[in-house]
Design a protein around this motif. Structure first.
Motif, PDB file in Angstrom:
ATOM      1  N   ALA A  32      41.976  33.215  44.967  1.00  0.00           N
ATOM      2  CA  ALA A  32      42.791  34.382  45.299  1.00  0.00           C
ATOM      3  C   ALA A  32      42.861  35.396  44.158  1.00  0.00           C
ATOM      4  N   GLN A  33      42.362  35.034  42.984  1.00  0.00           N
ATOM      5  CA  GLN A  33      42.517  35.917  41.828  1.00  0.00           C
ATOM      6  C   GLN A  33      41.548  37.094  41.848  1.00  0.00           C
ATOM      7  N   THR A  34      42.007  38.190  41.245  1.00  0.00           N
ATOM      8  CA  THR A  34      41.182  39.384  41.056  1.00  0.00           C
ATOM      9  C   THR A  34      41.246  39.756  39.577  1.00  0.00           C
ATOM     10  N   HIS A  35      40.438  40.739  39.188  1.00  0.00           N
ATOM     11  CA  HIS A  35      40.511  41.198  37.801  1.00  0.00           C
ATOM     12  C   HIS A  35      41.943  41.597  37.451  1.00  0.00           C
ATOM     13  N   ARG A  36      42.577  42.332  38.350  1.00  0.00           N
ATOM     14  CA  ARG A  36      43.917  42.844  38.065  1.00  0.00           C
ATOM     15  C   ARG A  36      44.942  41.716  37.930  1.00  0.00           C
ATOM     16  N   THR A  37      44.878  40.733  38.819  1.00  0.00           N
ATOM     17  CA  THR A  37      45.875  39.656  38.752  1.00  0.00           C
ATOM     18  C   THR A  37      45.666  38.767  37.537  1.00  0.00           C
ATOM     19  N   LEU A  38      44.440  38.734  37.006  1.00  0.00           N
ATOM     20  CA  LEU A  38      44.151  37.887  35.853  1.00  0.00           C
ATOM     21  C   LEU A  38      44.520  38.529  34.524  1.00  0.00           C
ATOM     22  N   VAL A  39      44.704  39.855  34.502  1.00  0.00           N
ATOM     23  CA  VAL A  39      44.965  40.548  33.238  1.00  0.00           C
ATOM     24  C   VAL A  39      46.164  39.980  32.474  1.00  0.00           C
ATOM     25  N   PRO A  40      47.316  39.726  33.129  1.00  0.00           N
ATOM     26  CA  PRO A  40      48.443  39.167  32.358  1.00  0.00           C
ATOM     27  C   PRO A  40      48.106  37.848  31.674  1.00  0.00           C
ATOM     28  N   TYR A  41      47.284  37.028  32.327  1.00  0.00           N
ATOM     29  CA  TYR A  41      46.900  35.746  31.727  1.00  0.00           C
ATOM     30  C   TYR A  41      45.976  35.963  30.534  1.00  0.00           C
ATOM     31  N   LEU A  42      45.094  36.949  30.632  1.00  0.00           N
ATOM     32  CA  LEU A  42      44.194  37.257  29.526  1.00  0.00           C
ATOM     33  C   LEU A  42      44.992  37.651  28.290  1.00  0.00           C
ATOM     34  N   GLN A  62      41.714  24.571  19.345  1.00  0.00           N
ATOM     35  CA  GLN A  62      40.658  24.260  20.310  1.00  0.00           C
ATOM     36  C   GLN A  62      41.143  24.494  21.733  1.00  0.00           C
ATOM     37  N   ASP A  63      42.353  24.042  22.027  1.00  0.00           N
ATOM     38  CA  ASP A  63      42.906  24.180  23.368  1.00  0.00           C
ATOM     39  C   ASP A  63      43.122  25.645  23.740  1.00  0.00           C
ATOM     40  N   GLU A  64      43.713  26.411  22.824  1.00  0.00           N
ATOM     41  CA  GLU A  64      44.019  27.815  23.120  1.00  0.00           C
ATOM     42  C   GLU A  64      42.753  28.669  23.201  1.00  0.00           C
ATOM     43  N   LEU A  65      41.764  28.390  22.353  1.00  0.00           N
ATOM     44  CA  LEU A  65      40.494  29.113  22.450  1.00  0.00           C
ATOM     45  C   LEU A  65      39.817  28.829  23.787  1.00  0.00           C
ATOM     46  N   GLY A  66      39.984  27.598  24.273  1.00  0.00           N
ATOM     47  CA  GLY A  66      39.449  27.266  25.587  1.00  0.00           C
ATOM     48  C   GLY A  66      40.116  28.064  26.689  1.00  0.00           C
ATOM     49  N   ASP A  67      41.427  28.293  26.562  1.00  0.00           N
ATOM     50  CA  ASP A  67      42.134  29.083  27.566  1.00  0.00           C
ATOM     51  C   ASP A  67      41.649  30.526  27.575  1.00  0.00           C
ATOM     52  N   VAL A  68      41.349  31.085  26.384  1.00  0.00           N
ATOM     53  CA  VAL A  68      40.798  32.442  26.320  1.00  0.00           C
ATOM     54  C   VAL A  68      39.408  32.472  26.955  1.00  0.00           C
TER      55      VAL A  68
END
Length: 209
Positions: A32-42, A62-68
């Motif tokens: 369901a995600q789009t570029h716009r909905t993902l921006v806050p997570y980025l 390591q964990d946080e770099l993986g999330d990015v």
């Protein structure tokens, strides 16, 4: 952690997971995600990674770099599904940019100090003629970069003009935080918004070069 895991194979396996999450039988949330909905997570993940790099453990980093990385791969996957580009094109464009902006490594130019490299980087960036979107990043991050570039150019921002320089600083981070909070209090007393004030100042200074 020895770093012995084959990076190419690890990335291939990760890309397969991302594609499956976005596939017809994948995760409803990811699909369901789009570029716009993902921006806050980025943005959120970038801040968390910065905190881990600053004072976290190796495991936290390591964990946080993986999330990015997840955010980067999700955006690239969305574009791949649209038939415009994929992570391969992202990596290739980055490789070309790094080679182009490091002529002292991949070419014949000379730049023997970090300041010289920074000035050269900004010059090459300005010559590329790419569309320059208005910078909307955190203003303090922009301000720190502005100060860094000015120092590299041999035009440092004077310190002590409006601030009293302490003779001995036991806790630099605490001192800077106190100064920033006091600046925010001053802005409130003067009827100014500190964020907008800094944005406008940087916009003027960056436009003037």
């Amino acid at each position: 952690m020895s770093g012995s895991r084959d990076p190419l194979r690890a990335l291939e396996e990760l890309l397969e997971v991302i594609a499956r999450l976005r596939g017809p039988e994948g995760c409803p949330w990811d699909r369901a995600q789009t570029h716009r909905t993902l921006v806050p997570y980025l943005i959120e993940e970038a801040y968390e990674a910065a905190e881990a790099v600053a004072d976290g453990t190796a495991e936290e980093m390591q964990d946080e770099l993986g999330d990015v990385l997840l955010q980067v791969l999700l955006h690239a996957q969305l574009e791949a599904e649209a038939g415009r580009f994929g992570i391969g094109e992202v990596a290739d464009a980055l490789r070309r940019k790094l080679v182009r902006r490091h002529p002292h490594v991949f070419g014949e130019k000379q730049a023997s100090t970090p300041d010289a490299v920074r000035v050269q980087w900004e010059e090459i960036k300005g010559e590329e003629g790419r569309f320059r979107r208005e910078r909307r990043g955190p203003t303090l991050v922009r301000a720190a970069k502005f100060v860094e570039v000015r120092e590299a150019e041999g035009r440092p921002i004077p310190v002590g003009t409006r601030l009293r320089l302490p003779e001995d600083v036991a806790d630099p981070e605490k001192l800077v935080a106190e100064i920033l909070v006091e600046a925010a209090a001053l802005a409130r007393r003067l009827g100014c918004d500190p964020e907008l004030s800094l944005q406008r100042f940087l916009a003027r200074e960056e436009a003037d070069g």
